[in-house]
Design an enzyme around this catalytic site. Structure first.
Site, PDB file in Angstrom:
ATOM      1  N   GLU A  87    -111.798 -21.974  -0.879  1.00 29.22           N
ATOM      2  CA  GLU A  87    -110.552 -22.653   0.088  1.00 29.22           C
ATOM      3  C   GLU A  87    -111.623 -23.130   1.241  1.00 29.22           C
ATOM      4  OE1 GLU A  87    -107.692 -22.353   0.093  1.00 29.22           O
ATOM      5  OE2 GLU A  87    -107.614 -20.954  -1.712  1.00 29.22           O
ATOM      6  N   CYS A 123    -109.799 -23.449   9.997  1.00 29.06           N
ATOM      7  CA  CYS A 123    -109.915 -24.288   9.090  1.00 29.06           C
ATOM      8  C   CYS A 123    -108.648 -25.224   8.964  1.00 29.06           C
ATOM      9  CB  CYS A 123    -110.269 -23.856   7.670  1.00 29.06           C
ATOM     10  SG  CYS A 123    -108.847 -22.535   7.193  1.00 29.06           S
TER      11      CYS A 123
END
Length: 461
Positions: A211, A245
């Site tokens: 990720e 993010c």
């Protein structure tokens, strides 16, 4: 510590081989204990997040604790059904037979979490790993030391270390963990470190989920509700002081509505964070001085529409909007990961798509946000831009559900999790065909004959 890590991995492997973690009732009880422990330590988690990142209790519960508890509830509800073997149709060519898929855990897993959402991004993957029946070593981020300490306290309270354990520390511990053979590695963090994880995992042919991140665009079309767009952009961009993010990394706005949109953005920044954000106790800080200096450097020499103030003492940077950004600017050459929003303009949707594809040489972003009511615009953007996931007329909240997966594509990562996909991520599906002994069709056996070829053509087409 090196010997300690190796011993811990071996200890977990021995425990996994006993089969204790594979029983669905054991997994359910573990998740129940975990939820109760999180709830009992809520005040400590909130204080730790305040200490590490300056997060308010409101933001910490909304974006970390609440999401973890919601994920726990969802997975507990469905775990028993997910863990059952599932029947599959058997091919006619294999008559008489039956087929099934048996979910089984990988074994000993490693979860490496980042510092920006240090509680949620450690616990969410852990829930999936435990639900699937694995043992697990957690490696929280070194920068968020207070939260790591609370995570260790909770995990120690809930699990014996041969089941789930926490390893704290920095690069030395990370390197030693990656020297070990795990059955699955789940990493959340930067692309640079993700590449290293992938290289080290390849030595043992260990499957991974990565990720990562990227420059996630936010496109605002001529047809957008500008007031609503501004409010939701400000929410998504400046949550956790931009250290998210999936935060909108840059704004691509139709040139005819840019001025009005920026007026609304200025209004909502002031409404949410006040006229002096650096003195707002609920506005988070930048994690380290080095990160503070890097983000401040990206603003140098730019046209600051709003913000730009910073405090080294408080380690805070005010919500900042940079007007008249160019693709060649340093701020457009890397993921910002801070409260700075560059603004670019476009004339047509096709031009906006072309600009996005030029950013970072066409790297696929982790997220994309589009504010539009025009159906043609929406269709074009969704069809022509590849990205991990995103929202139409909102930002970042696409990950706040257990009913859809969350993950990147290409440079922004591989693999997906949340809800059923968290269970699937840490599960190997073992395919079994069971053949009857009462009838054995001769068509597949030598010698080859014309009638057998005809039968094969009937069965296999």
């Amino acid at each position: 510590m090196n010997c300690r890590i190796e011993e811990l991995v071996n200890k977990q492997r021995a425990y996994f081989e006993t089969g204790a973690t594979k029983k669905p009732e054991t997994r359910l009880q573990a998740l129940i204990r975990l939820k109760l422990s999180i709830q009992s330590h809520e005040s400590e988690i909130l204080e730790a997040l305040k200490q590490d990142l300056g997060k308010s209790a409101f933001e910490s519960y909304m974006a970390e604790i609440g999401m973890v508890l919601s994920e726990l509830s969802y997975i507990r509800k469905h775990l028993t059904a997910w863990a059952r073997p599932r029947k599959r149709p058997a091919p006619l060519a294999q008559f008489p037979s039956s087929c099934q898929v048996i979910p089984e855990p990988y074994g000993v897993t490693l979860i490496m979490a980042p510092w920006n959402y240090p509680f949620m991004l450690c616990m969410d993957p852990l829930i999936g790993a435990v639900a699937a029946g694995n043992c697990c070593i957690l490696k929280p981020a070194n920068y968020s030391a207070a939260t790591s300490a609370v995570i260790r306290k909770i995990v120690t309270e809930v699990f014996p270390e041969e089941y789930v354990a926490v390893v704290e520390g920095g690069r030395e511990e990370n390197a030693e963990l990656l020297n070990q053979k795990f059955d699955y590695i789940f990493f959340t963090g930067s692309r640079r470190v993700g590449q290293l994880v992938l290289e080290r995992a390849a030595v043992h042919v260990t499957p991974v989920s990565l990720e990562l991140g990227g420059k996630s665009p936010c496109i605002v079309d001529l047809s957008a509700n500008l007031k609503m767009a501004a409010k939701r952009i400000v929410f998504g961009k400046f949550l956790n002081a931009g250290q998210t993010c999936v935060a909108p990394d840059y704004l691509l706005v139709h040139r005819e509505v840019k001025e009005e949109l920026l007026r609304w953005i200025r209004l909502y920044i002031r409404r949410m964070y006040g006229a002096h954000p650096l003195y707002n106790e609920n506005y988070p800080k930048i994690i380290t001085e080095a990160h503070f200096d890097r983000v401040c450097g990206l603003m140098e020499g730019k046209d600051i529409f709003l913000g730009g103030q910073s405090s080294r003492e408080k380690q805070k940077i005010a919500p900042t909007v940079l007007d008249h950004a160019e693709l060649t600017d340093p701020v457009m050459q890397e993921e910002i990961f801070g409260p700075v929003l560059p603004v670019l303009t476009y004339k047509t949707v096709d031009e906006a798509i072309a600009i996005q594809k030029k950013v970072l040489n066409g790297a696929k972003p982790l997220a994309l946000y589009l504010f539009a009511r025009d159906k043609t615009c929406i269709r074009k953007v969704l069809e022509q831009i590849s990205f991990g996931g995103g929202c139409i007329n909102d930002t970042i909240v696409h990950l706040a559900t257990s009913h859809m997966g969350f993950g990147g594509v290409g440079d922004s990562g591989m693999g997906s999790y949340h809800g059923k996909l968290s269970f699937d991520t840490f599960t190997h599906e073992k395919s079994i065909l069971k053949k009857s002994n009462f009838l054995d069709l001769p068509v597949r056996y030598q010698p080859a004959q014309v009638w057998k070829m005809k039968a094969l053509r009937i069965f296999m087409k």
